[in-house]
Write an enzyme that holds these catalytic residues in place. Structure first.
Site, PDB file in Angstrom:
ATOM      1  N   HIS A   9      -5.117   8.449  -7.498  1.00 13.75           N
ATOM      2  CA  HIS A   9      -6.171   8.908  -8.012  1.00 13.75           C
ATOM      3  C   HIS A   9      -7.507   7.963  -7.406  1.00 13.75           C
ATOM      4  O   HIS A   9      -8.451   8.040  -7.823  1.00 13.75           O
ATOM      5  CB  HIS A   9      -6.281   8.661  -9.463  1.00 13.75           C
ATOM      6  CG  HIS A   9      -5.409   9.711 -10.194  1.00 13.75           C
ATOM      7  ND1 HIS A   9      -5.216   9.934 -11.456  1.00 13.75           N
ATOM      8  CD2 HIS A   9      -4.756  10.820  -9.683  1.00 13.75           C
ATOM      9  CE1 HIS A   9      -4.288  10.783 -11.874  1.00 13.75           C
ATOM     10  NE2 HIS A   9      -4.177  11.532 -10.565  1.00 13.75           N
ATOM     11  N   ALA A  11      -9.867   6.669  -4.957  1.00 13.90           N
ATOM     12  CA  ALA A  11     -10.513   7.245  -3.558  1.00 13.90           C
ATOM     13  C   ALA A  11     -10.711   6.425  -2.544  1.00 13.90           C
ATOM     14  O   ALA A  11     -10.730   6.766  -1.514  1.00 13.90           O
ATOM     15  CB  ALA A  11     -12.023   7.669  -4.313  1.00 13.90           C
ATOM     16  N   LYS A  13      -8.354   4.221  -1.758  1.00 15.10           N
ATOM     17  CA  LYS A  13      -7.062   4.406  -1.143  1.00 15.10           C
ATOM     18  C   LYS A  13      -7.089   5.535  -0.081  1.00 15.10           C
ATOM     19  O   LYS A  13      -6.582   5.343   1.094  1.00 15.10           O
ATOM     20  CB  LYS A  13      -5.908   4.269  -1.987  1.00 15.10           C
ATOM     21  CG  LYS A  13      -4.588   4.275  -1.236  1.00 15.10           C
ATOM     22  CD  LYS A  13      -3.449   4.142  -2.329  1.00 15.10           C
ATOM     23  CE  LYS A  13      -3.376   2.927  -2.797  1.00 15.10           C
ATOM     24  NZ  LYS A  13      -2.253   2.639  -3.699  1.00 15.10           N
ATOM     25  N   ASP A  68       3.820   2.100  -2.867  1.00 13.72           N
ATOM     26  CA  ASP A  68       3.740   0.997  -3.779  1.00 13.72           C
ATOM     27  C   ASP A  68       4.008  -0.400  -3.039  1.00 13.72           C
ATOM     28  O   ASP A  68       4.499  -0.494  -2.135  1.00 13.72           O
ATOM     29  CB  ASP A  68       5.114   1.087  -4.670  1.00 13.72           C
ATOM     30  CG  ASP A  68       4.989   0.208  -5.914  1.00 13.72           C
ATOM     31  OD1 ASP A  68       4.034   0.456  -6.708  1.00 13.72           O
ATOM     32  OD2 ASP A  68       5.914  -0.547  -6.163  1.00 13.72           O
ATOM     33  N   SER A  69       3.008  -1.403  -3.733  1.00  6.13           N
ATOM     34  CA  SER A  69       2.763  -2.565  -3.009  1.00  6.13           C
ATOM     35  C   SER A  69       2.522  -3.571  -3.824  1.00  6.13           C
ATOM     36  O   SER A  69       2.370  -3.448  -5.129  1.00  6.13           O
ATOM     37  CB  SER A  69       1.606  -2.509  -2.079  1.00  6.13           C
ATOM     38  OG  SER A  69       0.364  -2.284  -2.530  1.00  6.13           O
ATOM     39  N   PHE A 159      -9.256  -7.056  -2.925  1.00  3.48           N
ATOM     40  CA  PHE A 159      -8.788  -6.840  -4.296  1.00  3.48           C
ATOM     41  C   PHE A 159      -7.485  -7.660  -4.579  1.00  3.48           C
ATOM     42  O   PHE A 159      -6.867  -7.946  -3.337  1.00  3.48           O
ATOM     43  CB  PHE A 159      -9.015  -5.472  -4.662  1.00  3.48           C
ATOM     44  CG  PHE A 159      -7.904  -4.672  -3.911  1.00  3.48           C
ATOM     45  CD1 PHE A 159      -6.857  -4.511  -4.137  1.00  3.48           C
ATOM     46  CD2 PHE A 159      -8.500  -4.230  -2.719  1.00  3.48           C
ATOM     47  CE1 PHE A 159      -5.604  -3.588  -3.574  1.00  3.48           C
ATOM     48  CE2 PHE A 159      -7.602  -3.178  -1.930  1.00  3.48           C
ATOM     49  CZ  PHE A 159      -6.223  -3.167  -2.329  1.00  3.48           C
ATOM     50  N   HIS A 187      -0.014  -4.971   5.334  1.00  2.00           N
ATOM     51  CA  HIS A 187       1.170  -4.337   5.123  1.00  2.00           C
ATOM     52  C   HIS A 187       1.013  -2.966   5.013  1.00  2.00           C
ATOM     53  O   HIS A 187       2.239  -1.913   5.340  1.00  2.00           O
ATOM     54  CB  HIS A 187       1.625  -5.031   3.644  1.00  2.00           C
ATOM     55  CG  HIS A 187       0.684  -4.859   2.547  1.00  2.00           C
ATOM     56  ND1 HIS A 187      -0.515  -5.461   2.754  1.00  2.00           N
ATOM     57  CD2 HIS A 187       0.831  -4.462   1.177  1.00  2.00           C
ATOM     58  CE1 HIS A 187      -1.070  -4.960   1.446  1.00  2.00           C
ATOM     59  NE2 HIS A 187      -0.377  -4.557   0.723  1.00  2.00           N
TER      60      HIS A 187
END
Length: 205
Positions: A9, A11, A13, A68-69, A159, A187
């Protein structure tokens, strides 16, 4: 044009991945997702990325990608790892996460402060309902951005843990890099660049 949904969700990203993937997957449009978010109860970055991609593919019927990070720290045995977003408590605040990690590493010498941002990028393509028993296609690629952890924050950009992460070979923190610079080395870039040929070979025209 073939559509692929990004299982997020966020935006920002979506914008980031359009920058990273757009030139690598011509003829494929990356679109946003407004469906339900699944419980991320996997035990690895790869498992959580696949959980999100499966949920988006099931909800939309479209091929889906997800990631996923988090950050891994050698002297902490790879932690925070998949718990990076909530390392400082259930509020999931970047400041609390960074404060706790800095405190935990207070007495760790500079030469032992190695860390890495890790990203798992997943692609899920639903099976063809007209072909009995055809399974979904699931692929996952891992990307790593190596570096060390600073002793205090540097920079106002980025961030999460960006202000205390200094990428290998650089003299600035990730928070001091421009979006263009991060797109070159991060990454997430590494993971999705590895996934791009798989997306193109299976979904490209």
């Amino acid at each position: 044009m073939r559509q692929v949904v990004l299982a997020s969700h966020n935006a920002h990203k979506l914008e980031e991945l359009r920058r990273i993937l757009g030139p690598q997957i011509p003829g494929i449009e990356l679109i946003g997702y407004d469906g339900p978010e699944p419980v991320e109860n996997g035990l690895s970055f790869e498992e959580n990325a696949l959980i999100k991609a499966r949920a988006a593919a099931a909800h939309t019927g479209l091929p889906a990608i997800a990631d996923d990070s988090g950050i891994t720290v050698g002297v902490l045995g790879g932690s925070p790892g998949i718990f990076s977003a909530r390392w400082g408590g259930p509020a999931r605040k970047d400041q609390a996460n960074v404060d706790l990690l800095l405190w935990q590493l207070t007495d760790v010498a500079d030469e032992h402060r190695q860390a890495g941002f890790v990203c798992a990028a997943a692609l899920v393509i639903p099976g063809d309902p007209e072909v009995l028993g055809q399974p979904a296609t699931e692929i996952c690629e891992l990307g790593v951005w190596e570096g060390t952890l600073l002793r205090e924050r540097a920079g106002e950009g980025g961030f999460g843990y960006d202000p205390i992460f200094q990428p290998a070979g650089m003299t600035r923190s990730a928070a001091e890099l421009s979006a263009t610079e991060k797109d070159q080395f991060s990454h997430r870039t590494n993971a999705f660049t590895a996934l791009a040929p798989e997306i193109l070979s299976r979904l490209g025209e």
